[in-house]
Write a protein that holds these residues in place. Structure first.
Motif, PDB file in Angstrom:
ATOM      1  N   GLY A 257      16.783   4.975  55.535  1.00 11.62           N
ATOM      2  CA  GLY A 257      17.569   6.099  56.023  1.00 11.62           C
ATOM      3  C   GLY A 257      16.643   7.038  56.766  1.00 11.62           C
ATOM      4  N   CYS A 258      17.213   7.950  57.542  1.00 12.79           N
ATOM      5  CA  CYS A 258      16.385   8.795  58.405  1.00 12.79           C
ATOM      6  C   CYS A 258      15.481   9.736  57.607  1.00 12.79           C
ATOM      7  N   VAL A 259      15.959  10.232  56.472  1.00 13.04           N
ATOM      8  CA  VAL A 259      15.119  11.116  55.657  1.00 13.04           C
ATOM      9  C   VAL A 259      14.059  10.313  54.911  1.00 13.04           C
ATOM     10  N   ARG A 260      14.479   9.238  54.266  1.00 14.75           N
ATOM     11  CA  ARG A 260      13.559   8.420  53.466  1.00 14.75           C
ATOM     12  C   ARG A 260      12.378   7.932  54.312  1.00 14.75           C
ATOM     13  N   LEU A 261      12.664   7.373  55.487  1.00 16.08           N
ATOM     14  CA  LEU A 261      11.583   6.797  56.295  1.00 16.08           C
ATOM     15  C   LEU A 261      10.757   7.866  57.000  1.00 16.08           C
ATOM     16  N   THR A 262      11.371   8.998  57.336  1.00 13.70           N
ATOM     17  CA  THR A 262      10.589  10.103  57.903  1.00 13.70           C
ATOM     18  C   THR A 262       9.588  10.604  56.880  1.00 13.70           C
ATOM     19  N   GLU A 263      10.036  10.833  55.645  1.00 11.22           N
ATOM     20  CA  GLU A 263       9.127  11.326  54.612  1.00 11.22           C
ATOM     21  C   GLU A 263       8.072  10.284  54.245  1.00 11.22           C
TER      22      GLU A 263
ATOM     23  N   SER B 227      23.234  10.427  62.413  1.00 13.04           N
ATOM     24  CA  SER B 227      22.288   9.891  63.397  1.00 13.04           C
ATOM     25  C   SER B 227      23.020   9.267  64.574  1.00 13.04           C
ATOM     26  N   VAL B 228      24.054   8.491  64.277  1.00 10.68           N
ATOM     27  CA  VAL B 228      24.798   7.795  65.336  1.00 10.68           C
ATOM     28  C   VAL B 228      25.621   8.773  66.162  1.00 10.68           C
ATOM     29  N   THR B 229      26.312   9.695  65.503  1.00 13.24           N
ATOM     30  CA  THR B 229      27.138  10.640  66.264  1.00 13.24           C
ATOM     31  C   THR B 229      26.279  11.567  67.117  1.00 13.24           C
ATOM     32  N   THR B 230      25.077  11.890  66.643  1.00  8.15           N
ATOM     33  CA  THR B 230      24.176  12.727  67.451  1.00  8.15           C
ATOM     34  C   THR B 230      23.701  11.973  68.683  1.00  8.15           C
ATOM     35  N   VAL B 231      23.332  10.711  68.512  1.00  8.65           N
ATOM     36  CA  VAL B 231      22.962   9.887  69.669  1.00  8.65           C
ATOM     37  C   VAL B 231      24.136   9.808  70.641  1.00  8.65           C
ATOM     38  N   GLY B 232      25.347   9.655  70.104  1.00  3.99           N
ATOM     39  CA  GLY B 232      26.536   9.605  70.948  1.00  3.99           C
ATOM     40  C   GLY B 232      26.731  10.884  71.747  1.00  3.99           C
ATOM     41  N   ALA B 233      26.505  12.025  71.092  1.00  2.00           N
ATOM     42  CA  ALA B 233      26.667  13.314  71.777  1.00  2.00           C
ATOM     43  C   ALA B 233      25.617  13.491  72.875  1.00  2.00           C
ATOM     44  N   ILE B 234      24.382  13.064  72.609  1.00  2.24           N
ATOM     45  CA  ILE B 234      23.328  13.140  73.631  1.00  2.24           C
ATOM     46  C   ILE B 234      23.676  12.234  74.809  1.00  2.24           C
ATOM     47  N   ALA B 235      24.171  11.040  74.504  1.00  6.60           N
ATOM     48  CA  ALA B 235      24.527  10.087  75.563  1.00  6.60           C
ATOM     49  C   ALA B 235      25.615  10.639  76.478  1.00  6.60           C
ATOM     50  N   LEU B 236      26.532  11.412  75.909  1.00  4.05           N
ATOM     51  CA  LEU B 236      27.624  11.995  76.696  1.00  4.05           C
ATOM     52  C   LEU B 236      27.174  13.207  77.503  1.00  4.05           C
ATOM     53  N   GLY B 237      25.974  13.722  77.199  1.00  5.90           N
ATOM     54  CA  GLY B 237      25.472  14.894  77.910  1.00  5.90           C
ATOM     55  C   GLY B 237      26.219  16.168  77.578  1.00  5.90           C
TER      56      GLY B 237
ATOM     57  N   ARG C 111      20.964   2.646  76.837  1.00 11.23           N
ATOM     58  CA  ARG C 111      21.017   4.106  76.690  1.00 11.23           C
ATOM     59  C   ARG C 111      20.500   4.526  75.320  1.00 11.23           C
ATOM     60  N   VAL C 112      20.814   3.758  74.287  1.00 11.59           N
ATOM     61  CA  VAL C 112      20.272   4.036  72.955  1.00 11.59           C
ATOM     62  C   VAL C 112      18.752   3.966  72.978  1.00 11.59           C
ATOM     63  N   LYS C 113      18.192   2.969  73.648  1.00 10.19           N
ATOM     64  CA  LYS C 113      16.736   2.838  73.766  1.00 10.19           C
ATOM     65  C   LYS C 113      16.131   4.060  74.459  1.00 10.19           C
ATOM     66  N   GLU C 114      16.748   4.512  75.542  1.00  7.27           N
ATOM     67  CA  GLU C 114      16.246   5.678  76.270  1.00  7.27           C
ATOM     68  C   GLU C 114      16.245   6.920  75.380  1.00  7.27           C
ATOM     69  N   ILE C 115      17.332   7.130  74.664  1.00  6.83           N
ATOM     70  CA  ILE C 115      17.455   8.317  73.805  1.00  6.83           C
ATOM     71  C   ILE C 115      16.449   8.248  72.664  1.00  6.83           C
ATOM     72  N   THR C 116      16.298   7.066  72.063  1.00  8.80           N
ATOM     73  CA  THR C 116      15.340   6.904  70.968  1.00  8.80           C
ATOM     74  C   THR C 116      13.925   7.215  71.438  1.00  8.80           C
TER      75      THR C 116
ATOM     76  N   VAL D 186      13.881   9.031  63.811  1.00  9.53           N
ATOM     77  CA  VAL D 186      13.892   7.844  62.959  1.00  9.53           C
ATOM     78  C   VAL D 186      15.315   7.295  62.847  1.00  9.53           C
ATOM     79  N   GLY D 187      16.307   8.183  62.752  1.00  7.28           N
ATOM     80  CA  GLY D 187      17.690   7.715  62.704  1.00  7.28           C
ATOM     81  C   GLY D 187      18.063   6.914  63.929  1.00  7.28           C
ATOM     82  N   ALA D 188      17.641   7.393  65.108  1.00 10.67           N
ATOM     83  CA  ALA D 188      17.917   6.676  66.353  1.00 10.67           C
ATOM     84  C   ALA D 188      17.181   5.342  66.391  1.00 10.67           C
ATOM     85  N   LEU D 189      15.954   5.304  65.854  1.00  9.41           N
ATOM     86  CA  LEU D 189      15.188   4.052  65.816  1.00  9.41           C
ATOM     87  C   LEU D 189      15.862   3.022  64.910  1.00  9.41           C
ATOM     88  N   ILE D 190      16.440   3.473  63.806  1.00  6.68           N
ATOM     89  CA  ILE D 190      17.189   2.550  62.942  1.00  6.68           C
ATOM     90  C   ILE D 190      18.346   1.941  63.729  1.00  6.68           C
TER      91      ILE D 190
END
Length: 310
Positions: A160-166, A216-226, A244-249, A276-280
Motif C-alpha cells: 500500500g502507499c503508506v506501508r511502502l513509503t514508510e 491513489s487511483v482517483t488522484t492519478v485520474g484527477a491529474i490526468a484530467l487536468g 499517461r499513468v507512466k508520465e504521472i508516476t 508510491v501509490g501511482a507506482l503500484i
C-alpha cells in the motif's frame, strides 16, 4: 429504501457514507459522503502497533461522524476496519475507542472480505457483464478481485502507499524527497513480489477491463484530467491510458513535496505517499498488460453500505 451509515477505516483515511439503499434494485443515493486523512497505519509496518497520536486522530474523526449519523436517523451502521488494524497488536484499544464513541463495534475484516466488498461497491452500478479486474490500492494493502456478475477469484496482499513509503522512503525518520533510484527500485521489487503472490490466486491477465479504486487511483485520474480542483463526478468512470499513468508516476516520483502539494487535486494527506501509490498502479498495469484503467469513485465504502442494508 433503507437508510444506512457505512464507515471504512483504512491505513491512511477514514470515510463515512450515509445513504438510502433500495435493496430491491441495488441502487444507492448519497446523503453524506466525507473523508478524513488520519494515517491510522502510521508506523504499523515497523512497530506492529497503532501509535497513540494516530488513534487520537481517528477517534476525533469518529466523533465528527457520530454527530452526522445522529442527524440522519439511520436504520443500521456498519464500521469496517482494514489493513492497519488487522496488523496491530493493540487493536483492542482501537476497538474500545470506536465502541465508546459510535456505539458500534468495528469489524476487523480479512483481506478476502475486503476484496469482496470492494468488488460489490465498484461494479454494482457499472452494470457490466464483462470480466473485470477490480484493484483497490489502499494505504496498507491492495486487493485484487476478478469477476463479472459474481466474484471468481480474490486476493489481498500487503502493499500500500503508506506501508511502502514508510518501509523504503524514510531515512532516520525523514522522508527522502524526491526518492532515490535505489529506493524506487526497492519499492518496485516489493510490488512485483506481491503481484507474484496475488497471481497464485487471481489470474491477473484474464480480464476485459481494469477498474481502479481508492485515493491513489482517483488522484492519478484527477491529474490526468487536468482538473483545477478535485471533482468526483468528473473523475468517476474516467479512463486513463497506461502511457499517461507512466508520465504521472514519473512526475510524482521526481518532484518535491512542495511541487506535489501545488497540485490542488492532491489531498494534503496524500502528498507524501501518492508517488508510491501511482507506482503500484503503473506496475499492476504492466503486469496485466492493461491499455487503460477505468477510475471508480465507488468502492468498498459503497459495498459496506449495500451490506448494511441487507
Amino acid at each position: 429504501m433503507t437508510r444506512v451509515a457505512a464507515i471504512d477505516c483504512g491505513t491512511n483515511s477514514i470515510r463515512l457514507l450515509v445513504a438510502d439503499v433500495d435493496t430491491a434494485t441495488g441502487t444507492l443515493r448519497d446523503l453524506d459522503r466525507r473523508m478524513r486523512i488520519v494515517r491510522l497505519g502510521q508506523g504499523v509496518d515497523r512497530t506492529g502497533r497503532l501509535a497513540p497520536e494516530a488513534l487520537e486522530r481517528t477517534f476525533e474523526a469518529c466523533r465528527e461522524y457520530a454527530e452526522v449519523i445522529a442527524r440522519h436517523d439511520v436504520a443500521a451502521t456498519r464500521f469496517v476496519a482494514t489493513s492497519a488494524s488487522r496488523d496491530a497488536s493493540n487493536r483492542d484499544d482501537f476497538v474500545r475507542g470506536v465502541v465508546d464513541i459510535l456505539g458500534v463495534r468495528p469489524e476487523v475484516i480479512t483481506g478476502d472480505e475486503e476484496a469482496a466488498l470492494s468488488f460489490t461497491g465498484a461494479t454494482r452500478e457499472l452494470a457490466t457483464h464483462e470480466t473485470a479486474l477490480v484493484v483497490d490500492i489502499g494505504g496498507g494493502s491492495t486487493e485484487f478481485v476478478l469477476g463479472d456478475e459474481r466474484v471468481k477469484a480474490a486476493r489481498s496482499v500487503d502493499i500500500g502507499c503508506v506501508r511502502l513509503t514508510e518501509r523504503h522512503l524514510l531515512h532516520d525518520g525523514e522522508l527522502t524527497d524526491p526518492p532515490t533510484r535505489a529506493q524506487i527500485a526497492a519499492v518496485r521489487r516489493d510490488i512485483e513480489r506481491a503481484l507474484d503472490e496475488a497471481e497464485q490466486t487471481v489470474p491477473l491477465r484474464r480480464t476485459s477491463a481494469l477498474v481502479g479504486l481508492a485515493g491513489s487511483v482517483t488522484t492519478v485520474g484527477a491529474i490526468a484530467l487536468g482538473l483545477a480542483e478535485y471533482d468526483s463526478a468528473a473523475v468517476h468512470r474516467s479512463r486513463v491510458a497506461f502511457e499517461r499513468v507512466k508520465e504521472i508516476t514519473s512526475m510524482l516520483l521526481t518532484s518535491t513535496h512542495e511541487e506535489r502539494a501545488a497540485h490542488a487535486v492532491i489531498h494534503p494527506g496524500r502528498v507524501d505517499v501518492i508517488g508510491v501509490g501511482a507506482l503500484i498502479l503503473q506496475t499492476i498495469m504492466e503486469r496485466t498488460e492493461a491499455a487503460e484503467v477505468v477510475v471508480s469513485e465507488h468502492d468498498i465504502l459503497d459495498g459496506i453500505a449495500h451490506s448494511a442494508a441487507r
